[in-house]
Design an enzyme around this catalytic site. Structure first.
Site, mmCIF file in Angstrom:
data_model
loop_
_atom_site.group_PDB
_atom_site.id
_atom_site.type_symbol
_atom_site.label_atom_id
_atom_site.label_comp_id
_atom_site.label_asym_id
_atom_site.label_seq_id
_atom_site.Cartn_x
_atom_site.Cartn_y
_atom_site.Cartn_z
ATOM 1 N N SER A 112 -1.054 -3.432 -0.328
ATOM 2 C CA SER A 112 -1.747 -4.192 -1.341
ATOM 3 C C SER A 112 -1.743 -3.750 -2.772
ATOM 4 O O SER A 112 -0.474 -3.455 -3.205
ATOM 5 C CB SER A 112 -3.529 -4.384 -0.985
ATOM 6 O OG SER A 112 -4.001 -5.592 -1.751
ATOM 7 N N GLU A 229 4.814 -9.759 0.089
ATOM 8 C CA GLU A 229 3.755 -10.478 0.529
ATOM 9 C C GLU A 229 2.775 -10.687 -0.369
ATOM 10 O O GLU A 229 2.907 -9.900 -1.526
ATOM 11 C CB GLU A 229 3.217 -9.704 1.773
ATOM 12 C CG GLU A 229 2.639 -8.360 1.456
ATOM 13 C CD GLU A 229 1.138 -8.106 0.683
ATOM 14 O OE1 GLU A 229 0.363 -9.134 0.792
ATOM 15 O OE2 GLU A 229 1.032 -7.214 0.111
ATOM 16 N N HIS A 295 -1.601 -9.045 4.347
ATOM 17 C CA HIS A 295 -3.135 -9.472 4.350
ATOM 18 C C HIS A 295 -3.542 -10.120 5.420
ATOM 19 O O HIS A 295 -4.884 -10.514 5.628
ATOM 20 C CB HIS A 295 -3.527 -9.827 2.936
ATOM 21 C CG HIS A 295 -3.535 -8.988 1.803
ATOM 22 N ND1 HIS A 295 -2.285 -8.735 1.314
ATOM 23 C CD2 HIS A 295 -4.530 -8.429 1.206
ATOM 24 C CE1 HIS A 295 -2.530 -7.874 0.331
ATOM 25 N NE2 HIS A 295 -3.879 -7.569 0.163
#
Length: 322
Positions: A112, A229, A295
């Site tokens: 992330s 992502e 995620h």
């Protein structure tokens, strides 16, 4: 790219918070994650400032940099895990002592928002970092076996291995303690365009990676295999422009692998294919999507700056250098 020394049982793992503070985690969650890592044979220690918390659920730049430097400079520490993601690890980049880190290569793993600091360290210091579970990810119960399997394979073994699809995946808010009512569905990795390639792997969270554009911390993605992502805060339109921006950094890439989207993003298969169809270069290279990273849960671990083999016609992803 150098490969940091692999982890082994008995090694000390230092938990640091380059983004959000560990103060946002529950006491039970912290203990669960610590126990899971200890079952793997690791000793878990925490940075000095990881439980402090400011107005934006983080700590000062200096406190975060100090913990980063302490972790890399401490000879007893063999691996470094980030607490969790967030929004601000890129604040640290001008203040990091990259020479210190370069002289002390170690496993660094997180995902992330950690995409910014991990890619910066790899590009500036010349060694592989890892996109994979945070410390907080180890408090998860269901789906943990898959996550742990590929975490340990990537960080503890040297032999090349294939990344396999999970049996099932979930987008539940599992950390709220309602793990008994989680909902799973069958995992299917999907091919947009067939073909095979071998190349250097770069990527992570797309919108965070794009924060590095125009800086010396951005990896060179020409002829790379890109793993990207995004999270629930993206929507098809923002993902489309972020992908376009990234692709404009290279005349050629070797392959594109896209992690599974969270449902809150409203990224339907129709929307994703519409976005991919806009880019002629993606019709000439292997492209996979709905893959086990990002995620949703569970997720595998992959090496930033490592080498990967992709065969989209077979749904094959094999780590070669990691």
């Amino acid at each position: 790219m150098r490969i940091p020394e692999k982890l082994k049982r008995g090694d000390e793992i230092r938990v640091i918070a380059p983004s959000r503070s560990a103060n946002i985690l529950s006491a039970d969650g912290i203990e669960l994650a610590k126990e899971q890592l200890e079952r793997l044979g690791f000793k878990v220690t925490f940075g000095k400032h990881v439980f402090e918390r400011d107005l934006q659920n983080s700590t000062s730049i200096q406190q975060r940099v100090d913990d980063l430097h302490d972790a890399f400079g401490d000879g007893n520490v063999k691996g470094i895990l980030t607490v969790i993601g967030g929004f601000n690890s890129n604040e640290l980049l001008p203040y990091v002592d990259y020479e210190l880190i370069k002289q002390n290569p170690k496993v660094l793993c997180g995902y992330s928002d950690i995409t910014a600091i991990a890619n910066a360290i790899s590009t500036q210091c010349g060694f592989i970092t890892y996109s994979g579970p945070h410390f907080s990810s180890f408090q998860m119960k269901e789906g943990q076996d898959y996550q742990t399997q590929f975490f340990t394979q990537c960080l503890m073994q040297e032999e090349p291995f294939e990344l396999k699809p999970s049996e099932q995946w979930s987008d539940d808010i599992w950390w709220r303690g309602d793990q008994g009512i989680r909902h799973f569905e069958k995992t299917v990795w999907k091919t947009y365009n067939a073909g095979a390639a071998i190349g250097e792997l770069w990527g992570g969270n797309l919108c965070t990676l794009n924060l590095l554009q125009g800086t010396k911390y951005m990896p060179t993605i020409e002829n790379a295999v890109l793993f990207i992502e995004d999270d629930e805060m993206t929507i098809p339109e923002t993902f489309a422009r972020d992908l376009t921006s990234l692709l404009q950094n290279a005349e050629t890439i070797k392959a594109l692998i896209i992690g599974r989207f969270q449902r809150a993003s409203n990224m339907s298969e129709e929307q994703l294919l519409f976005i991919l169809d806009k880019h002629p270069m993606l019709k000439m290279i292997p492209v996979l999507y709905d893959v086990d990273f990002g995620h949703t849960q569970p997720m595998f671990t992959f090496p930033l700056g490592g080498e990967v083999q992709v065969d989209a016609s077979k749904g094959l992803i094999k780590l070669l250098k990691f």
